[in-house]
Design a protein around this motif. Sequence first.
Motif, PDB file in Angstrom:
ATOM      1  N   TYR A  14       0.829  -1.219   0.000  1.00 50.57           N
ATOM      2  CA  TYR A  14       0.000   0.000   0.000  1.00 50.57           C
ATOM      3  C   TYR A  14       0.862   1.267   0.000  1.00 50.57           C
ATOM      4  O   TYR A  14       0.539   2.265  -0.653  1.00 50.57           O
ATOM      5  CB  TYR A  14      -0.937   0.007   1.207  1.00 50.57           C
TER       6      TYR A  14
ATOM      7  N   VAL B  51       2.086   1.781  -3.479  1.00 52.07           N
ATOM      8  CA  VAL B  51       1.036   2.382  -4.320  1.00 52.07           C
ATOM      9  C   VAL B  51       0.893   3.876  -4.021  1.00 52.07           C
ATOM     10  O   VAL B  51       0.760   4.715  -4.917  1.00 52.07           O
ATOM     11  CB  VAL B  51      -0.315   1.667  -4.088  1.00 52.07           C
ATOM     12  N   TYR B  52       0.963   4.212  -2.718  1.00 52.29           N
ATOM     13  CA  TYR B  52       0.846   5.620  -2.336  1.00 52.29           C
ATOM     14  C   TYR B  52       1.969   6.455  -2.934  1.00 52.29           C
ATOM     15  O   TYR B  52       1.748   7.544  -3.481  1.00 52.29           O
ATOM     16  CB  TYR B  52       0.839   5.730  -0.812  1.00 52.29           C
TER      17      TYR B  52
ATOM     18  N   GLU C  31       3.756   5.820  -5.611  1.00 53.26           N
ATOM     19  CA  GLU C  31       3.613   5.934  -7.064  1.00 53.26           C
ATOM     20  C   GLU C  31       2.565   6.979  -7.460  1.00 53.26           C
ATOM     21  O   GLU C  31       2.663   7.605  -8.524  1.00 53.26           O
ATOM     22  CB  GLU C  31       3.208   4.568  -7.650  1.00 53.26           C
ATOM     23  N   ASN C  32       1.574   7.180  -6.603  1.00 49.49           N
ATOM     24  CA  ASN C  32       0.451   8.068  -6.945  1.00 49.49           C
ATOM     25  C   ASN C  32       0.424   9.363  -6.130  1.00 49.49           C
ATOM     26  O   ASN C  32      -0.559  10.109  -6.180  1.00 49.49           O
ATOM     27  CB  ASN C  32      -0.874   7.329  -6.727  1.00 49.49           C
TER      28      ASN C  32
ATOM     29  N   MET D 263      -8.663   5.651  -7.852  1.00 51.07           N
ATOM     30  CA  MET D 263      -8.045   4.365  -7.524  1.00 51.07           C
ATOM     31  C   MET D 263      -8.780   3.209  -8.199  1.00 51.07           C
ATOM     32  O   MET D 263      -8.167   2.247  -8.668  1.00 51.07           O
ATOM     33  CB  MET D 263      -8.029   4.169  -6.008  1.00 51.07           C
TER      34      MET D 263
ATOM     35  N   SER E 140      -7.974   3.263 -11.965  1.00 51.36           N
ATOM     36  CA  SER E 140      -6.591   2.834 -12.240  1.00 51.36           C
ATOM     37  C   SER E 140      -6.315   1.426 -11.714  1.00 51.36           C
ATOM     38  O   SER E 140      -5.166   0.954 -11.742  1.00 51.36           O
ATOM     39  CB  SER E 140      -5.608   3.816 -11.610  1.00 51.36           C
ATOM     40  N   GLN E 141      -7.357   0.766 -11.230  1.00 49.12           N
ATOM     41  CA  GLN E 141      -7.279  -0.612 -10.728  1.00 49.12           C
ATOM     42  C   GLN E 141      -6.240  -0.749  -9.608  1.00 49.12           C
ATOM     43  O   GLN E 141      -5.435  -1.673  -9.582  1.00 49.12           O
ATOM     44  CB  GLN E 141      -6.983  -1.590 -11.874  1.00 49.12           C
ATOM     45  N   GLN E 142      -6.286   0.200  -8.734  1.00 49.04           N
ATOM     46  CA  GLN E 142      -5.443   0.181  -7.548  1.00 49.04           C
ATOM     47  C   GLN E 142      -6.348   0.332  -6.332  1.00 49.04           C
ATOM     48  O   GLN E 142      -7.527   0.676  -6.470  1.00 49.04           O
ATOM     49  CB  GLN E 142      -4.420   1.328  -7.585  1.00 49.04           C
ATOM     50  N   SER E 143      -5.786   0.112  -5.153  1.00 50.36           N
ATOM     51  CA  SER E 143      -6.652   0.231  -3.978  1.00 50.36           C
ATOM     52  C   SER E 143      -5.858   0.449  -2.702  1.00 50.36           C
ATOM     53  O   SER E 143      -4.670   0.129  -2.626  1.00 50.36           O
ATOM     54  CB  SER E 143      -7.517  -1.021  -3.828  1.00 50.36           C
TER      55      SER E 143
END
Length: 615
Positions: free
Chosen positions: A42, A45-46, A48-49, A97, A100-103
């Motif tokens: 997670y 992901v954070y 990267e975004n 999210m 972009s198929q992220q969560s």
Amino acid sequence: MKKKMIGAFLIAIDIILINLAFLIAFYIRFEGDFTGKVVAPYIAVYKENIFSLSMLKIIIFYVFGMYKNLWKYASIEELFQIVLTSFVANAGVVSYMVISQQSFPRSIYILAFILDIVLIGGVRFSIRATRGISETSFFSFGKKKETKRVMIIGAGQAGALVIKELKNHDNLHSKAVAIIDDDDSKLGSRINGVPVLGDRYHIKKIAESKRIDEIIIAIPSSNKKDIREIVEECSKTKCKLKIVPGIFELIDGKVTIKEIRDVDIEDLLGRDPVKVDLDEISDYLESKTVLVTGGGGSIGAELCRQIAGFKPKRLLILDIYENNAYDIQNELLRKHPQLNLDILIASVRDKGRMEEIFKQYLPEIVFHAAAHKHVPLMENNPQEAIKNNVFGTKNVAECAHKYGAKRFVLISTDKAVNPTNIMGATKRVAEMIIQSINIISKTEFVAVRFGNVLGSNGSVIPLFRKQISEGGPVTVTHPEVTRYFMTIPEAVQLVVQAGAMAKGGEIFVLDMGEPVKIIDLAKNLIRLSGFEPEADIQIKITGLRPGEKLYEELLMEEEGLEATKHEKIFIGKPVFTDFKLLVRELEILRDIIGDNRDEIKEYMVKMVPTYKRTS
């Protein structure tokens, strides 16, 4: 430039706070573990975004106006804005999210939303709090201008809004410290931190104990009688007095500093304004040719203003004085560019010119306001009063009859009742002319009789204001002189309404409440100007002028009184209807008009039996 710099500063702060909210959310959700196997994906992901998420929220904040508000004035409305904006911004993050198929874990979104409100709202409201602290006496030490201590009268919505406005405008250097309200249940309560300390009868005591500099009356729904009583209580203090306008003036229901005005003498009439039937008025003025004689004077000009709003086919303004006519012409064309307007420079004394005007324009409605009205001046110049008020009225009335006008409304005065001066006597003859010609004419002739008009040319208020501005003395002719008063718009509304109600021959009379002592009027005006009568501005008694009464009347005994559907408007019945007899008497008057003043006045006594000469 300063506003842009503040906006840029807030954006930079918000970028930090947005990411701080995410980090705290992760810290709470994973109990401080940022390196474990569960949290690591997670966090990746954070990272990267981080740019996309930050910009997404900043854009939404911008769209919702978060960088346009003046946060030093933040209130409950701004708090709702922060909550709504934070919700939308975090909903945008969820949408991003998903797309972009992220969560993230669902709790992260919820925690980020709550933390956005706390952190972003906290920064904004700290600006508001800092401003409040800076206004305390400790931080204000050394400021050049002292803060005025203000008493608010009225613990309702208007009072609360006034307190808020005072807090939101540093430049006023004013602070509400006490509230007055007659509702006992509000005593001891607070509005925006300001206590309710008593009712209207405690105004003087509280003003002294709280060292009040200014009083603001904030009860726009109150009636004139209450306002008058409150102003009288306030006048016992030495405070500057201001008022929130009546509810009919506050069309949008809001109170701002620019609406708060000084208390004026009009607020002391003790009587609510006359209400008029706008539909009835519209029916008889719309698409009609309307003539106003004396249209450049204070009453005539206000008549023209109100008539213009009813979309007449043509408005004719007739006046002998071109400067006044020019002023009202420019005003009306500016406010009503589509108005079909003609300015006619002419004298009502000139019968040939009146014939020419009526023949060319064929007015359907005539308001006759042209007259000489100054009592002492006319007492010394009776010939001019007769030429203008009597024969001028006769000329216009005969033309209205001859050229088929539908209605003719004469502007009369309470001085026509049992007159003691030549001006009043000439206006009574003018009433006799329209009452008698009404019998033989298809035109509906009526008169409207009222008292003194506040603020009109030559009235007592402008004179008092001038005398006060010059340091006094304020001159009053007699300590017992009383007069009825009304405002110019109110007087004109009565005139226009009378035209709508006319059947012919009536004299319309306004219930003007209680008469006002001129000496009390002078004292109140001195106090409203910030001075103390006698101590600061002297009042000088000069003695009654020639032809002046101690009190005025609105109706002669023989006229009777009949109610109308308007509670403030009454009708006096015609008492003189012999037009042929009147014409014969007027011809005799015309023949002697060049003779000495005593002979003229003696003949006026014969024509007007109720005329009691005093000079």
